[in-house]
Design a protein around this motif. Structure first.
Motif, PDB file in Angstrom:
ATOM      1  N   LEU A 130       0.874  -1.174   0.000  1.00  0.00           N
ATOM      2  CA  LEU A 130       0.000   0.000   0.000  1.00  0.00           C
ATOM      3  C   LEU A 130       0.910   1.222   0.000  1.00  0.00           C
ATOM      4  O   LEU A 130       1.695   1.421   0.932  1.00  0.00           O
ATOM      5  N   VAL A 131       0.825   2.000  -1.057  1.00  0.00           N
ATOM      6  CA  VAL A 131       1.741   3.139  -1.199  1.00  0.00           C
ATOM      7  C   VAL A 131       0.945   4.388  -1.562  1.00  0.00           C
ATOM      8  O   VAL A 131      -0.253   4.304  -1.882  1.00  0.00           O
ATOM      9  N   LEU A 132       1.605   5.525  -1.482  1.00  0.00           N
ATOM     10  CA  LEU A 132       0.908   6.799  -1.646  1.00  0.00           C
ATOM     11  C   LEU A 132       1.801   7.763  -2.427  1.00  0.00           C
ATOM     12  O   LEU A 132       3.006   7.770  -2.240  1.00  0.00           O
ATOM     13  N   THR A 133       1.168   8.572  -3.265  1.00  0.00           N
ATOM     14  CA  THR A 133       1.902   9.664  -3.924  1.00  0.00           C
ATOM     15  C   THR A 133       1.318  10.979  -3.437  1.00  0.00           C
ATOM     16  O   THR A 133       0.107  11.164  -3.460  1.00  0.00           O
ATOM     17  N   GLY A 136      -0.268   2.036   8.099  1.00  0.00           N
ATOM     18  CA  GLY A 136       0.163   0.869   7.324  1.00  0.00           C
ATOM     19  C   GLY A 136       0.738   1.203   5.958  1.00  0.00           C
ATOM     20  O   GLY A 136       1.017   0.299   5.166  1.00  0.00           O
ATOM     21  N   VAL A 137       0.933   2.493   5.674  1.00  0.00           N
ATOM     22  CA  VAL A 137       1.577   2.864   4.406  1.00  0.00           C
ATOM     23  C   VAL A 137       3.078   2.643   4.588  1.00  0.00           C
ATOM     24  O   VAL A 137       3.688   3.202   5.499  1.00  0.00           O
ATOM     25  N   ARG A 138       3.653   1.818   3.735  1.00  0.00           N
ATOM     26  CA  ARG A 138       5.071   1.455   3.918  1.00  0.00           C
ATOM     27  C   ARG A 138       6.002   2.347   3.117  1.00  0.00           C
ATOM     28  O   ARG A 138       7.131   2.583   3.506  1.00  0.00           O
ATOM     29  N   ARG A 139       5.533   2.773   1.943  1.00  0.00           N
ATOM     30  CA  ARG A 139       6.412   3.566   1.066  1.00  0.00           C
ATOM     31  C   ARG A 139       5.636   4.762   0.551  1.00  0.00           C
ATOM     32  O   ARG A 139       4.426   4.655   0.297  1.00  0.00           O
ATOM     33  N   ILE A 140       6.312   5.888   0.387  1.00  0.00           N
ATOM     34  CA  ILE A 140       5.623   7.032  -0.219  1.00  0.00           C
ATOM     35  C   ILE A 140       6.506   7.682  -1.288  1.00  0.00           C
ATOM     36  O   ILE A 140       7.734   7.644  -1.213  1.00  0.00           O
ATOM     37  N   ASN A 141       5.818   8.265  -2.266  1.00  0.00           N
ATOM     38  CA  ASN A 141       6.468   9.097  -3.277  1.00  0.00           C
ATOM     39  C   ASN A 141       6.083  10.537  -2.994  1.00  0.00           C
ATOM     40  O   ASN A 141       4.901  10.830  -2.754  1.00  0.00           O
ATOM     41  N   ILE A 142       7.083  11.407  -3.020  1.00  0.00           N
ATOM     42  CA  ILE A 142       6.827  12.825  -2.765  1.00  0.00           C
ATOM     43  C   ILE A 142       7.309  13.611  -3.979  1.00  0.00           C
ATOM     44  O   ILE A 142       8.467  13.453  -4.408  1.00  0.00           O
ATOM     45  N   SER A 143       6.450  14.424  -4.534  1.00  0.00           N
ATOM     46  CA  SER A 143       6.845  15.201  -5.710  1.00  0.00           C
ATOM     47  C   SER A 143       7.687  16.389  -5.272  1.00  0.00           C
ATOM     48  O   SER A 143       7.356  17.075  -4.304  1.00  0.00           O
ATOM     49  N   PHE A 153       9.404   5.420   7.101  1.00  0.00           N
ATOM     50  CA  PHE A 153       8.882   4.625   5.979  1.00  0.00           C
ATOM     51  C   PHE A 153       9.968   3.674   5.480  1.00  0.00           C
ATOM     52  O   PHE A 153      11.164   3.956   5.610  1.00  0.00           O
ATOM     53  N   ASP A 154       9.549   2.550   4.895  1.00  0.00           N
ATOM     54  CA  ASP A 154      10.529   1.598   4.349  1.00  0.00           C
ATOM     55  C   ASP A 154      11.300   2.257   3.214  1.00  0.00           C
ATOM     56  O   ASP A 154      12.477   1.973   3.018  1.00  0.00           O
ATOM     57  N   ALA A 155      10.623   3.094   2.441  1.00  0.00           N
ATOM     58  CA  ALA A 155      11.300   3.779   1.332  1.00  0.00           C
ATOM     59  C   ALA A 155      10.566   5.069   1.029  1.00  0.00           C
ATOM     60  O   ALA A 155       9.342   5.154   1.159  1.00  0.00           O
ATOM     61  N   ILE A 156      11.352   6.060   0.640  1.00  0.00           N
ATOM     62  CA  ILE A 156      10.790   7.337   0.195  1.00  0.00           C
ATOM     63  C   ILE A 156      11.410   7.614  -1.166  1.00  0.00           C
ATOM     64  O   ILE A 156      12.621   7.460  -1.355  1.00  0.00           O
ATOM     65  N   LYS A 157      10.563   8.011  -2.102  1.00  0.00           N
ATOM     66  CA  LYS A 157      11.086   8.364  -3.427  1.00  0.00           C
ATOM     67  C   LYS A 157      10.595   9.747  -3.807  1.00  0.00           C
ATOM     68  O   LYS A 157       9.402  10.049  -3.635  1.00  0.00           O
ATOM     69  N   LEU A 158      11.495  10.563  -4.301  1.00  0.00           N
ATOM     70  CA  LEU A 158      11.087  11.864  -4.834  1.00  0.00           C
ATOM     71  C   LEU A 158      10.735  11.689  -6.306  1.00  0.00           C
ATOM     72  O   LEU A 158      11.357  10.885  -7.001  1.00  0.00           O
TER      73      LEU A 158
END
Ligand code: SAM
Ligand code: SF4
Length: 335
Positions: A99-102, A119-126, A159-164
């Motif tokens: 379950l991920v979120l942008t 329960g959100v493990r990973r997110i993408n942030i613009s 978070f397990d991972a964060i991506k820009l």
């Protein structure tokens, strides 16, 4: 021991298995990014938007049909009231592995920890710029300091991972590829550079601002030691690892490296339209079966299965056209 029936699967005409749903929970946003939206936008009235209960029902059925990853997106998902209510429930759906979120990051100072706890493990942030004035110009209204505060809050939340995510625009933010990558390296997080897609009519010609992934990669290789990465998200990004760092640098290249053959995803908009392809107009309406049959999932399952029969082979974005073929803005379909 009884032999259990195989789980149903969503497979399209080209043999692609759909395991990934991008679910947009709002068309609204507190930013007006100039590549995503027009300056003045008309948003949908509330009755045309899926309720959060309806979002949950759609998601549950997709998971039942073999989807193992859901990304919640928008518009800006964190401006939807009670978004956490939905995320908490989605994270407990049996069969859902990711379950991920942008998000644009504007609300993360407040929501990063609750999201992680939901329960959100990973997110993408613009993040398109580290220059406050340019950031403001690109988002038309955004406050960089607030987004940077949101990124730090996300780092603290564990978070397990964060991506820009950075949309590259020639003559606008292409001078910042190195500084944005360094920003990610300094924090041990990932960054993906995206070629701008011609979705909706905006106030610039997309062909004029096109910056290719190959040009970006060539530039970044002068500054960083990039090694090809084995990371495969089952998606469109090609990744490189920054040597001696956990950071991966991705390139999403809808123009220069078409990725449709491996497409594993579909999108559902906040008004219940199922788009099997971001770059085409084919769609199936889920709102009618949802609302006409509140206690019977069969029509909804049939509508989702029908979408497999119309998933196009690929997009055909054409930057040479003065008007985009797809008039929907990215914020409508859910990025
Ligand atoms: N509001 C959230 C955000 O900005 O992260 C989520 C929705 S936004 C539509 C999702 C992603 O789509 C963002 O990373 C944004 O930069 C990207 N995007 C929007 N319009 C785009 C376009 N025309 N071409 C490429 N990427 C785009
Ligand atoms: Fe809003 Fe995201 Fe679109 Fe920017 S990219 S206008 S933050 S939906």
């Amino acid at each position: 021991m009884p032999i259990s029936a195989p789980r149903p699967a969503l497979i399209d005409r080209f043999g692609r298995r759909i395991t990934y749903l991008r679910l947009s929970i709002t068309d609204r946003c507190d930013f007006r990014c100039n590549y995503c939206m027009a300056e003045t936008m008309q948003f949908l009235p509330r009755h045309r938007i899926l309720s959060l209960e309806e979002c949950l029902r759609v998601a549950r059925i997709f998971v039942d049909l073999g989807v193992s990853k859901i990304r919640i997106t928008g518009g800006e998902p964190l401006v939807r009231k009670n978004a956490l209510w939905l995320l908490e429930r989605l994270s407990t759906l049996p069969g859902l592995k990711e379950l991920v979120l942008t998000t644009n990051g504007s609300q993360l100072e407040r929501y990063a920890l609750p999201l992680r706890q939901a329960g959100v493990r990973r997110i993408n942030i613009s993040l398109d710029s580290l220059d406050p004035a340019r950031f403001r110009a690109m988002t038309r209204v955004g406050d960089l300091a607030r987004v940077l505060g949101g990124i730090e809050a996300a780092l603290r939340a564990g978070f397990d991972a964060i991506k820009l995510n950075t949309v590259m625009m020639r003559g606008v933010n292409d001078s910042e590829l190195e500084s944005l990558t360094q920003f990610a390296v300094n924090r041990g997080i990932d960054i993906a550079f995206i070629e701008e897609m011609p979705l909706g009519a905006v106030d610039h010609r997309r062909g004029d601002t096109y910056f290719s992934s190959d040009a970006a990669l060539a530039r970044l290789r002068h500054r960083f030691d990039l090694v090809p990465s084995t990371k495969n998200t089952g998606g469109p990004a090609r990744y490189w690892r920054v040597a001696h760092s956990p950071t991966q640098v991705g390139f999403i290249s809808p123009h220069s490296h078409n990725f449709c053959a491996d497409c594993n995803r579909v999108r559902v908009t906040c008004q219940g339209e199922l788009f099997p392809c971001l770059g085409q107009d084919e769609r199936v309406d889920l709102m009618a079966p949802l609302r006409r049959h509140p206690d019977d999932d069969v029509p909804l399952r049939q509508a989702i299965a029908a979408a497999m029969g119309i998933k196009p082979e690929g997009h055909d974005f054409d930057l040479a056209q003065p008007r985009p073929k797809i008039v929907r803005f990215m914020s409508m379909t859910g990025g």
